[in-house]
Design an enzyme around this catalytic site. Structure first.
Site, PDB file in Angstrom:
ATOM      1  N   THR A  42       3.959   2.749   5.760  1.00 14.80           N
ATOM      2  CA  THR A  42       2.609   2.200   5.722  1.00 14.80           C
ATOM      3  C   THR A  42       1.869   3.087   6.589  1.00 14.80           C
ATOM      4  OG1 THR A  42       1.172   0.487   6.703  1.00 14.80           O
ATOM      5  CG2 THR A  42       3.445   0.438   7.369  1.00 14.80           C
ATOM      6  N   GLU A  84     -10.869  -0.942  10.764  1.00 17.53           N
ATOM      7  CA  GLU A  84     -11.728  -1.941   9.771  1.00 17.53           C
ATOM      8  C   GLU A  84     -11.459  -3.379  10.151  1.00 17.53           C
ATOM      9  OE1 GLU A  84      -8.185  -1.355   6.479  1.00 17.53           O
ATOM     10  OE2 GLU A  84     -10.120  -2.091   5.703  1.00 17.53           O
ATOM     11  N   GLY A 112       5.313  -2.074   4.104  1.00 14.82           N
ATOM     12  CA  GLY A 112       4.787  -2.296   5.562  1.00 14.82           C
ATOM     13  C   GLY A 112       5.474  -3.677   5.770  1.00 14.82           C
ATOM     14  N   ASP A 113       4.491  -4.603   6.578  1.00 13.24           N
ATOM     15  CA  ASP A 113       5.067  -5.849   6.922  1.00 13.24           C
ATOM     16  C   ASP A 113       5.485  -6.885   5.883  1.00 13.24           C
ATOM     17  OD1 ASP A 113       2.555  -6.038   6.785  1.00 13.24           O
ATOM     18  OD2 ASP A 113       2.480  -7.860   8.090  1.00 13.24           O
ATOM     19  N   GLY A 114       4.462  -6.644   4.777  1.00  9.30           N
ATOM     20  CA  GLY A 114       4.762  -7.644   3.856  1.00  9.30           C
ATOM     21  C   GLY A 114       6.074  -7.339   3.202  1.00  9.30           C
ATOM     22  N   THR A 115       6.419  -6.248   3.009  1.00 10.30           N
ATOM     23  CA  THR A 115       7.771  -5.878   2.383  1.00 10.30           C
ATOM     24  C   THR A 115       8.911  -6.326   3.125  1.00 10.30           C
ATOM     25  OG1 THR A 115       6.691  -3.896   1.440  1.00 10.30           O
ATOM     26  CG2 THR A 115       8.832  -3.842   1.368  1.00 10.30           C
ATOM     27  N   ALA A 169      15.282  11.649  -0.676  1.00 12.43           N
ATOM     28  CA  ALA A 169      16.508  11.817   0.204  1.00 12.43           C
ATOM     29  C   ALA A 169      17.192  10.510  -0.065  1.00 12.43           C
ATOM     30  CB  ALA A 169      15.794  11.461   1.619  1.00 12.43           C
ATOM     31  N   GLY A 185       0.400  -1.180  -0.052  1.00 12.17           N
ATOM     32  CA  GLY A 185      -0.084  -0.060  -0.031  1.00 12.17           C
ATOM     33  C   GLY A 185       1.023   1.136  -0.104  1.00 12.17           C
ATOM     34  N   GLY A 235      -7.224  -0.081   8.707  1.00 11.64           N
ATOM     35  CA  GLY A 235      -6.273  -0.704   9.696  1.00 11.64           C
ATOM     36  C   GLY A 235      -6.838  -2.072   9.742  1.00 11.64           C
ATOM     37  N   ARG A 236      -6.315  -2.847   8.704  1.00  8.22           N
ATOM     38  CA  ARG A 236      -6.967  -4.280   8.685  1.00  8.22           C
ATOM     39  C   ARG A 236      -6.496  -5.029   9.854  1.00  8.22           C
ATOM     40  NH1 ARG A 236      -7.130  -5.726   2.407  1.00  8.22           N
ATOM     41  NH2 ARG A 236      -4.678  -5.448   2.899  1.00  8.22           N
ATOM     42  N   GLY A 285     -11.904  12.885  20.419  1.00  7.13           N
ATOM     43  CA  GLY A 285     -12.653  12.691  21.396  1.00  7.13           C
ATOM     44  C   GLY A 285     -13.820  11.954  21.424  1.00  7.13           C
ATOM     45  N   ARG A 294       1.459  -5.466  -5.208  1.00  9.13           N
ATOM     46  CA  ARG A 294       1.756  -6.444  -4.663  1.00  9.13           C
ATOM     47  C   ARG A 294       2.007  -7.815  -5.418  1.00  9.13           C
ATOM     48  NH1 ARG A 294      -2.587  -3.839  -1.699  1.00  9.13           N
ATOM     49  NH2 ARG A 294      -1.602  -3.100   0.600  1.00  9.13           N
ATOM     50  N   SER A 295       3.060  -8.303  -5.246  1.00 16.11           N
ATOM     51  CA  SER A 295       3.515  -9.539  -6.233  1.00 16.11           C
ATOM     52  C   SER A 295       3.536 -10.939  -5.876  1.00 16.11           C
ATOM     53  CB  SER A 295       5.000  -9.220  -6.633  1.00 16.11           C
ATOM     54  OG  SER A 295       5.468 -10.336  -7.417  1.00 16.11           O
ATOM     55  N   ASP A 339      -0.277   2.338   8.501  1.00 15.94           N
ATOM     56  CA  ASP A 339      -0.996   1.629   9.611  1.00 15.94           C
ATOM     57  C   ASP A 339      -0.159   1.485  10.902  1.00 15.94           C
ATOM     58  OD1 ASP A 339      -3.018   0.463   8.137  1.00 15.94           O
ATOM     59  OD2 ASP A 339      -1.806  -1.403   7.683  1.00 15.94           O
ATOM     60  N   ASP A 388       2.059  -0.239  12.105  1.00 12.45           N
ATOM     61  CA  ASP A 388       2.217  -1.736  12.822  1.00 12.45           C
ATOM     62  C   ASP A 388       3.490  -2.360  12.650  1.00 12.45           C
ATOM     63  OD1 ASP A 388       1.896  -1.980  10.263  1.00 12.45           O
ATOM     64  OD2 ASP A 388       0.374  -3.323  10.273  1.00 12.45           O
TER      65      ASP A 388
HETATM   66  O1  F6P Z   1      -1.507  -1.317   4.471  1.00  8.70           O
HETATM   67  C1  F6P Z   1      -2.230  -0.127   4.750  1.00  8.70           C
HETATM   68  C2  F6P Z   1      -3.875  -0.335   4.401  1.00  8.70           C
HETATM   69  O2  F6P Z   1      -4.257   0.885   4.393  1.00  8.70           O
HETATM   70  C3  F6P Z   1      -4.565  -1.128   5.318  1.00  8.70           C
HETATM   71  O3  F6P Z   1      -4.945  -0.609   6.569  1.00  8.70           O
HETATM   72  C4  F6P Z   1      -5.731  -1.481   4.565  1.00  8.70           C
HETATM   73  O4  F6P Z   1      -6.578  -2.686   4.820  1.00  8.70           O
HETATM   74  C5  F6P Z   1      -5.037  -1.949   3.302  1.00  8.70           C
HETATM   75  O5  F6P Z   1      -3.639  -0.936   3.236  1.00  8.70           O
HETATM   76  C6  F6P Z   1      -5.879  -1.753   2.029  1.00  8.70           C
HETATM   77  O6  F6P Z   1      -5.210  -1.857   0.918  1.00  8.70           O
HETATM   78  P1  F6P Z   1      -5.562  -2.364  -0.461  1.00  8.70           P
HETATM   79  O7  F6P Z   1      -7.061  -2.039  -0.752  1.00  8.70           O
HETATM   80  O8  F6P Z   1      -4.451  -1.388  -1.184  1.00  8.70           O
HETATM   81  O9  F6P Z   1      -5.071  -3.741  -0.292  1.00  8.70           O
END
Ligand code: F6P
Length: 321
Positions: free
Chosen positions: A125, A222, A101-104, A21, A10, A170-171, A185, A71-72, A127, A129
Protein backbone atom coordinates in the site's frame (compact mmCIF):
# COMPACT_ATOMS: atom_id res chain seq x y z
CA UNK A 1 3.59 -26.95 -1.78
CA UNK A 2 0.83 -25.46 -3.92
CA UNK A 3 0.63 -21.70 -3.38
CA UNK A 4 -1.87 -19.08 -4.60
CA UNK A 5 -0.80 -15.42 -4.81
CA UNK A 6 -3.00 -12.36 -5.28
CA UNK A 7 -3.01 -8.57 -4.97
CA UNK A 8 -5.93 -6.85 -3.26
CA UNK A 9 -7.18 -3.31 -2.55
CA UNK A 10 -5.42 -0.25 -3.96
CA UNK A 11 -2.53 -1.12 -6.26
CA UNK A 12 0.93 0.07 -5.27
CA UNK A 13 4.19 0.32 -7.24
CA UNK A 14 6.41 -2.80 -6.89
CA UNK A 15 3.55 -5.19 -6.25
CA UNK A 16 4.82 -6.77 -9.48
CA UNK A 17 8.33 -7.10 -8.05
CA UNK A 18 6.81 -9.02 -5.13
CA UNK A 19 4.81 -11.30 -7.46
CA UNK A 20 8.00 -11.98 -9.44
CA UNK A 21 10.01 -12.89 -6.33
CA UNK A 22 7.26 -15.12 -4.93
CA UNK A 23 6.89 -16.93 -8.25
CA UNK A 24 10.56 -17.42 -9.05
CA UNK A 25 11.77 -18.29 -5.55
CA UNK A 26 8.71 -20.52 -5.07
CA UNK A 27 9.30 -22.44 -8.31
CA UNK A 28 13.02 -22.70 -7.61
CA UNK A 29 12.21 -24.35 -4.30
CA UNK A 30 9.80 -26.87 -5.85
CA UNK A 31 6.51 -25.12 -5.15
CA UNK A 32 3.69 -24.73 -7.64
CA UNK A 33 2.63 -21.07 -7.83
CA UNK A 34 -0.76 -19.92 -9.11
CA UNK A 35 -1.77 -16.29 -9.69
CA UNK A 36 -5.30 -15.30 -8.69
CA UNK A 37 -6.66 -12.57 -10.97
CA UNK A 38 -8.93 -9.80 -9.64
CA UNK A 39 -8.01 -9.83 -5.95
CA UNK A 40 -9.98 -11.76 -3.35
CA UNK A 41 -13.00 -11.81 -5.65
CA UNK A 42 -10.80 -13.77 -8.06
CA UNK A 43 -10.81 -16.72 -5.62
CA UNK A 44 -14.63 -16.68 -5.58
CA UNK A 45 -14.70 -16.44 -9.38
CA UNK A 46 -12.17 -19.26 -9.78
CA UNK A 47 -9.69 -17.11 -11.69
CA UNK A 48 -6.51 -19.12 -11.05
CA UNK A 49 -3.68 -19.38 -13.57
CA UNK A 50 -0.46 -21.28 -13.00
CA UNK A 51 2.61 -19.04 -13.18
CA UNK A 52 6.03 -20.00 -14.44
CA UNK A 53 9.29 -18.07 -14.45
CA UNK A 54 8.50 -16.53 -17.83
CA UNK A 55 5.01 -15.36 -16.71
CA UNK A 56 6.77 -12.83 -14.50
CA UNK A 57 9.37 -11.63 -17.01
CA UNK A 58 9.64 -7.89 -17.69
CA UNK A 59 7.49 -6.80 -14.73
CA UNK A 60 10.12 -5.87 -12.13
CA UNK A 61 10.11 -2.25 -13.27
CA UNK A 62 6.36 -1.85 -13.85
CA UNK A 63 3.80 -0.18 -11.56
CA UNK A 64 0.27 -1.53 -11.08
CA UNK A 65 -0.22 -5.28 -10.77
CA UNK A 66 -0.20 -7.94 -13.49
CA UNK A 67 -2.67 -9.95 -11.38
CA UNK A 68 -5.10 -7.00 -11.32
CA UNK A 69 -6.82 -6.09 -8.08
CA UNK A 70 -10.19 -5.24 -6.56
CA UNK A 71 -12.27 -4.74 -3.44
CA UNK A 72 -14.69 -7.63 -2.89
CA UNK A 73 -18.00 -7.06 -1.10
CA UNK A 74 -18.75 -10.78 -1.20
CA UNK A 75 -15.51 -11.62 0.59
CA UNK A 76 -16.50 -9.31 3.48
CA UNK A 77 -19.35 -11.72 4.35
CA UNK A 78 -18.87 -14.96 6.29
CA UNK A 79 -20.52 -16.87 3.43
CA UNK A 80 -18.00 -15.39 1.02
CA UNK A 81 -15.10 -16.39 3.27
CA UNK A 82 -16.44 -19.94 3.66
CA UNK A 83 -16.94 -20.19 -0.09
CA UNK A 84 -13.35 -19.01 -0.69
CA UNK A 85 -12.05 -21.56 1.84
CA UNK A 86 -13.89 -24.36 0.06
CA UNK A 87 -12.62 -23.30 -3.36
CA UNK A 88 -9.02 -23.13 -2.10
CA UNK A 89 -9.32 -26.58 -0.49
CA UNK A 90 -11.09 -28.16 -3.49
CA UNK A 91 -8.30 -26.92 -5.75
CA UNK A 92 -5.68 -28.42 -3.45
CA UNK A 93 -3.96 -25.24 -2.31
CA UNK A 94 -1.71 -25.42 0.75
CA UNK A 95 -1.12 -21.70 1.13
CA UNK A 96 -2.29 -18.25 0.04
CA UNK A 97 -0.08 -15.16 -0.14
CA UNK A 98 -1.96 -11.85 -0.44
CA UNK A 99 -0.32 -8.49 -1.13
CA UNK A 100 -2.30 -5.44 0.04
CA UNK A 101 -3.13 -2.99 2.79
CA UNK A 102 -4.97 -3.21 6.11
CA UNK A 103 -8.20 -4.38 4.41
CA UNK A 104 -6.28 -7.32 2.97
CA UNK A 105 -4.77 -8.23 6.36
CA UNK A 106 -8.26 -8.15 7.91
CA UNK A 107 -9.55 -10.39 5.10
CA UNK A 108 -6.74 -12.90 5.68
CA UNK A 109 -7.50 -12.98 9.40
CA UNK A 110 -11.19 -13.60 8.61
CA UNK A 111 -10.31 -16.36 6.15
CA UNK A 112 -8.13 -18.05 8.77
CA UNK A 113 -11.33 -18.78 10.76
CA UNK A 114 -12.60 -20.95 7.91
CA UNK A 115 -9.57 -22.34 6.10
CA UNK A 116 -6.84 -24.64 7.41
CA UNK A 117 -4.39 -23.62 4.70
CA UNK A 118 -1.46 -21.34 5.53
CA UNK A 119 -1.81 -17.60 5.04
CA UNK A 120 0.81 -14.91 4.60
CA UNK A 121 0.31 -11.18 3.95
CA UNK A 122 2.70 -8.77 2.22
CA UNK A 123 2.36 -5.02 2.97
CA UNK A 124 1.43 -3.49 -0.39
CA UNK A 125 0.00 0.00 0.00
CA UNK A 126 1.27 3.49 -0.70
CA UNK A 127 -0.11 4.64 2.67
CA UNK A 128 2.63 3.01 4.84
CA UNK A 129 0.05 2.61 7.61
CA UNK A 130 0.72 -1.00 8.63
CA UNK A 131 2.40 -1.92 11.89
CA UNK A 132 5.04 -4.64 11.47
CA UNK A 133 7.12 -3.06 8.74
CA UNK A 134 9.07 0.20 8.64
CA UNK A 135 7.93 0.77 5.07
CA UNK A 136 5.21 -0.72 2.91
CA UNK A 137 5.74 -1.67 -0.73
CA UNK A 138 4.99 1.36 -2.94
CA UNK A 139 5.26 4.08 -0.31
CA UNK A 140 8.70 5.29 -1.40
CA UNK A 141 7.60 5.55 -5.04
CA UNK A 142 4.42 7.42 -4.11
CA UNK A 143 6.40 9.90 -2.01
CA UNK A 144 8.86 10.46 -4.86
CA UNK A 145 6.02 10.89 -7.36
CA UNK A 146 4.43 13.52 -5.12
CA UNK A 147 7.77 15.20 -4.53
CA UNK A 148 8.42 15.59 -8.24
CA UNK A 149 5.07 17.36 -8.57
CA UNK A 150 5.74 19.53 -5.50
CA UNK A 151 9.08 20.68 -6.90
CA UNK A 152 7.26 21.87 -10.03
CA UNK A 153 4.54 23.61 -8.03
CA UNK A 154 7.24 25.33 -5.98
CA UNK A 155 8.48 27.07 -9.18
CA UNK A 156 5.12 28.78 -9.71
CA UNK A 157 4.67 29.45 -6.00
CA UNK A 158 8.03 31.24 -5.92
CA UNK A 159 7.48 33.10 -9.17
CA UNK A 160 4.28 34.68 -7.78
CA UNK A 161 5.04 34.55 -4.02
CA UNK A 162 1.94 32.43 -3.62
CA UNK A 163 0.50 30.21 -0.93
CA UNK A 164 -0.20 26.70 -2.23
CA UNK A 165 -2.07 23.84 -0.59
CA UNK A 166 -1.15 20.51 -2.12
CA UNK A 167 -3.29 17.49 -1.33
CA UNK A 168 -1.62 14.08 -1.23
CA UNK A 169 -3.19 10.65 -0.72
CA UNK A 170 -3.85 9.15 2.68
CA UNK A 171 -7.50 8.66 3.59
CA UNK A 172 -6.67 7.49 7.10
CA UNK A 173 -2.94 8.05 7.38
CA UNK A 174 -0.56 10.96 7.02
CA UNK A 175 2.73 9.20 6.27
CA UNK A 176 2.83 10.40 2.65
CA UNK A 177 2.04 13.96 3.75
CA UNK A 178 4.67 13.79 6.50
CA UNK A 179 7.49 12.56 4.25
CA UNK A 180 6.57 14.78 1.30
CA UNK A 181 6.16 17.77 3.62
CA UNK A 182 9.65 17.45 5.09
CA UNK A 183 11.28 16.57 1.78
CA UNK A 184 9.78 19.61 0.06
CA UNK A 185 10.31 22.10 2.89
CA UNK A 186 6.63 22.71 3.61
CA UNK A 187 5.57 25.40 6.07
CA UNK A 188 2.79 23.20 7.46
CA UNK A 189 1.66 19.58 7.20
CA UNK A 190 -1.95 18.64 7.85
CA UNK A 191 -2.71 14.99 8.53
CA UNK A 192 -5.19 12.82 10.39
CA UNK A 193 -2.70 11.94 13.18
CA UNK A 194 -2.36 15.56 14.34
CA UNK A 195 -4.93 18.24 15.09
CA UNK A 196 -4.39 21.68 13.61
CA UNK A 197 -7.08 24.35 13.85
CA UNK A 198 -7.75 26.81 11.03
CA UNK A 199 -6.48 29.58 13.28
CA UNK A 200 -3.20 27.76 13.93
CA UNK A 201 -2.77 27.13 10.21
CA UNK A 202 -3.48 30.76 9.34
CA UNK A 203 -0.96 31.90 11.97
CA UNK A 204 1.71 29.61 10.55
CA UNK A 205 1.14 30.89 7.01
CA UNK A 206 1.09 34.54 8.10
CA UNK A 207 4.25 34.00 10.15
CA UNK A 208 5.98 32.44 7.13
CA UNK A 209 4.97 35.39 4.95
CA UNK A 210 6.17 37.82 7.61
CA UNK A 211 9.55 36.11 7.48
CA UNK A 212 9.62 37.17 3.82
CA UNK A 213 9.38 33.64 2.46
CA UNK A 214 9.06 33.74 -1.31
CA UNK A 215 6.54 30.87 -1.32
CA UNK A 216 4.50 28.98 1.24
CA UNK A 217 3.63 25.34 0.71
CA UNK A 218 1.14 23.48 2.88
CA UNK A 219 0.91 19.71 2.38
CA UNK A 220 -2.52 18.25 3.18
CA UNK A 221 -3.31 14.54 3.60
CA UNK A 222 -6.69 13.83 1.99
CA UNK A 223 -8.01 12.46 5.30
CA UNK A 224 -7.21 15.52 7.42
CA UNK A 225 -9.87 16.44 9.98
CA UNK A 226 -10.16 20.02 8.64
CA UNK A 227 -11.40 18.67 5.29
CA UNK A 228 -9.87 18.35 1.84
CA UNK A 229 -7.41 20.87 0.39
CA UNK A 230 -10.15 22.67 -1.51
CA UNK A 231 -12.23 23.33 1.61
CA UNK A 232 -9.18 24.28 3.65
CA UNK A 233 -7.89 26.50 0.83
CA UNK A 234 -11.15 28.53 0.73
CA UNK A 235 -11.25 28.99 4.50
CA UNK A 236 -7.56 29.90 4.64
CA UNK A 237 -7.89 32.44 1.82
CA UNK A 238 -10.60 34.26 3.81
CA UNK A 239 -8.55 34.25 6.99
CA UNK A 240 -5.33 35.55 5.50
CA UNK A 241 -6.99 37.83 2.95
CA UNK A 242 -5.15 36.32 0.00
CA UNK A 243 -6.24 33.74 -2.56
CA UNK A 244 -4.51 30.43 -1.84
CA UNK A 245 -3.95 28.04 -4.75
CA UNK A 246 -4.88 24.37 -4.46
CA UNK A 247 -3.46 21.34 -6.27
CA UNK A 248 -4.78 17.81 -5.74
CA UNK A 249 -2.20 15.25 -6.84
CA UNK A 250 -4.53 12.22 -6.76
CA UNK A 251 -3.82 8.96 -8.54
CA UNK A 252 -0.64 10.16 -10.21
CA UNK A 253 1.02 9.23 -6.90
CA UNK A 254 0.04 5.57 -7.11
CA UNK A 255 1.40 4.72 -10.55
CA UNK A 256 4.66 4.56 -12.45
CA UNK A 257 7.93 2.72 -12.25
CA UNK A 258 8.83 1.75 -8.70
CA UNK A 259 11.97 3.20 -7.11
CA UNK A 260 14.94 0.92 -6.43
CA UNK A 261 13.97 0.99 -2.74
CA UNK A 262 10.50 -0.41 -3.42
CA UNK A 263 11.78 -3.04 -5.87
CA UNK A 264 14.27 -4.36 -3.33
CA UNK A 265 11.82 -4.25 -0.43
CA UNK A 266 9.21 -6.12 -2.51
CA UNK A 267 11.80 -8.66 -3.66
CA UNK A 268 13.02 -9.31 -0.10
CA UNK A 269 9.52 -9.64 1.31
CA UNK A 270 8.34 -11.83 -1.58
CA UNK A 271 11.28 -14.23 -1.17
CA UNK A 272 10.89 -14.20 2.62
CA UNK A 273 7.22 -15.14 2.38
CA UNK A 274 8.24 -18.35 0.57
CA UNK A 275 10.96 -19.07 3.13
CA UNK A 276 8.44 -18.59 5.93
CA UNK A 277 6.02 -21.09 4.36
CA UNK A 278 8.77 -23.65 3.73
CA UNK A 279 9.85 -23.29 7.37
CA UNK A 280 6.28 -23.74 8.63
CA UNK A 281 5.83 -20.06 9.59
CA UNK A 282 2.52 -18.43 8.63
CA UNK A 283 -0.50 -16.57 10.04
CA UNK A 284 0.92 -13.07 9.70
CA UNK A 285 2.31 -10.29 7.56
CA UNK A 286 5.96 -10.26 6.53
CA UNK A 287 7.77 -6.97 6.96
CA UNK A 288 11.14 -5.36 7.47
CA UNK A 289 11.83 -3.71 10.82
CA UNK A 290 15.25 -2.15 11.52
CA UNK A 291 16.67 -4.14 8.61
CA UNK A 292 15.36 -7.48 9.91
CA UNK A 293 12.72 -9.59 8.17
CA UNK A 294 9.86 -10.34 10.56
CA UNK A 295 6.43 -11.97 10.62
CA UNK A 296 3.76 -10.02 12.56
CA UNK A 297 0.35 -11.51 13.52
CA UNK A 298 -2.39 -10.15 11.24
CA UNK A 299 -4.37 -8.30 13.98
CA UNK A 300 -1.30 -6.38 15.15
CA UNK A 301 -0.82 -4.86 11.70
CA UNK A 302 -3.96 -2.72 12.02
CA UNK A 303 -4.67 -2.62 15.78
CA UNK A 304 -1.25 -1.27 16.72
CA UNK A 305 -0.76 2.23 15.30
CA UNK A 306 2.54 2.98 13.66
CA UNK A 307 3.74 6.20 15.32
CA UNK A 308 4.48 9.45 13.54
CA UNK A 309 7.93 10.82 14.42
CA UNK A 310 6.96 13.52 16.94
CA UNK A 311 10.51 14.82 17.34
CA UNK A 312 10.77 15.57 13.65
CA UNK A 313 7.30 17.06 13.59
CA UNK A 314 8.43 19.49 16.27
CA UNK A 315 11.24 20.67 13.97
CA UNK A 316 8.99 21.66 11.06
CA UNK A 317 8.72 25.35 11.90
CA UNK A 318 12.48 25.73 12.50
CA UNK A 319 13.24 23.91 9.25
CA UNK A 320 10.80 25.88 7.14
CA UNK A 321 12.81 29.01 7.99
O1 F6P B 1 -4.90 2.74 0.05
C1 F6P B 1 -4.21 3.68 -0.69
C2 F6P B 1 -5.08 4.81 -1.12
O2 F6P B 1 -4.30 5.41 -2.09
C3 F6P B 1 -5.54 5.84 -0.11
O3 F6P B 1 -4.60 6.76 0.31
C4 F6P B 1 -6.68 6.47 -0.86
O4 F6P B 1 -7.55 7.19 -0.08
C5 F6P B 1 -7.32 5.28 -1.48
O5 F6P B 1 -6.28 4.36 -1.72
C6 F6P B 1 -8.11 5.58 -2.68
O6 F6P B 1 -8.22 4.46 -3.49
P1 F6P B 1 -9.49 4.10 -4.37
O7 F6P B 1 -9.94 5.35 -5.01
O8 F6P B 1 -8.97 3.09 -5.33
O9 F6P B 1 -10.52 3.55 -3.46
Amino acid sequence: MKIAVLTSGGDSPAMNAAIRAITRVGIHRNCEVFGVFGGLQGILNGQFHELNSRSVSRILHRGGTILTTGRSEEFRTEEGQKKAAKILSDRGFDALIAIGGDGTMRALKALSNHWKGWLIGLPGTIDNDLYGTDYTIGFDTAVNNALEALDKIRDTAEAFSRVFLVEVMGRHAGFIAFHVGFATGASAILMPETTTTMEELANKVIAAKNRAKSSVLVVVAEGDELGNADTIGKALSERIGEKCRVSVLGYIQRGGNPTHFDRILATRLGAYSIECLLNGKHGGMVGEVDGNLVLTPFEDTWTIKKPIDQWMLGLLEELSG
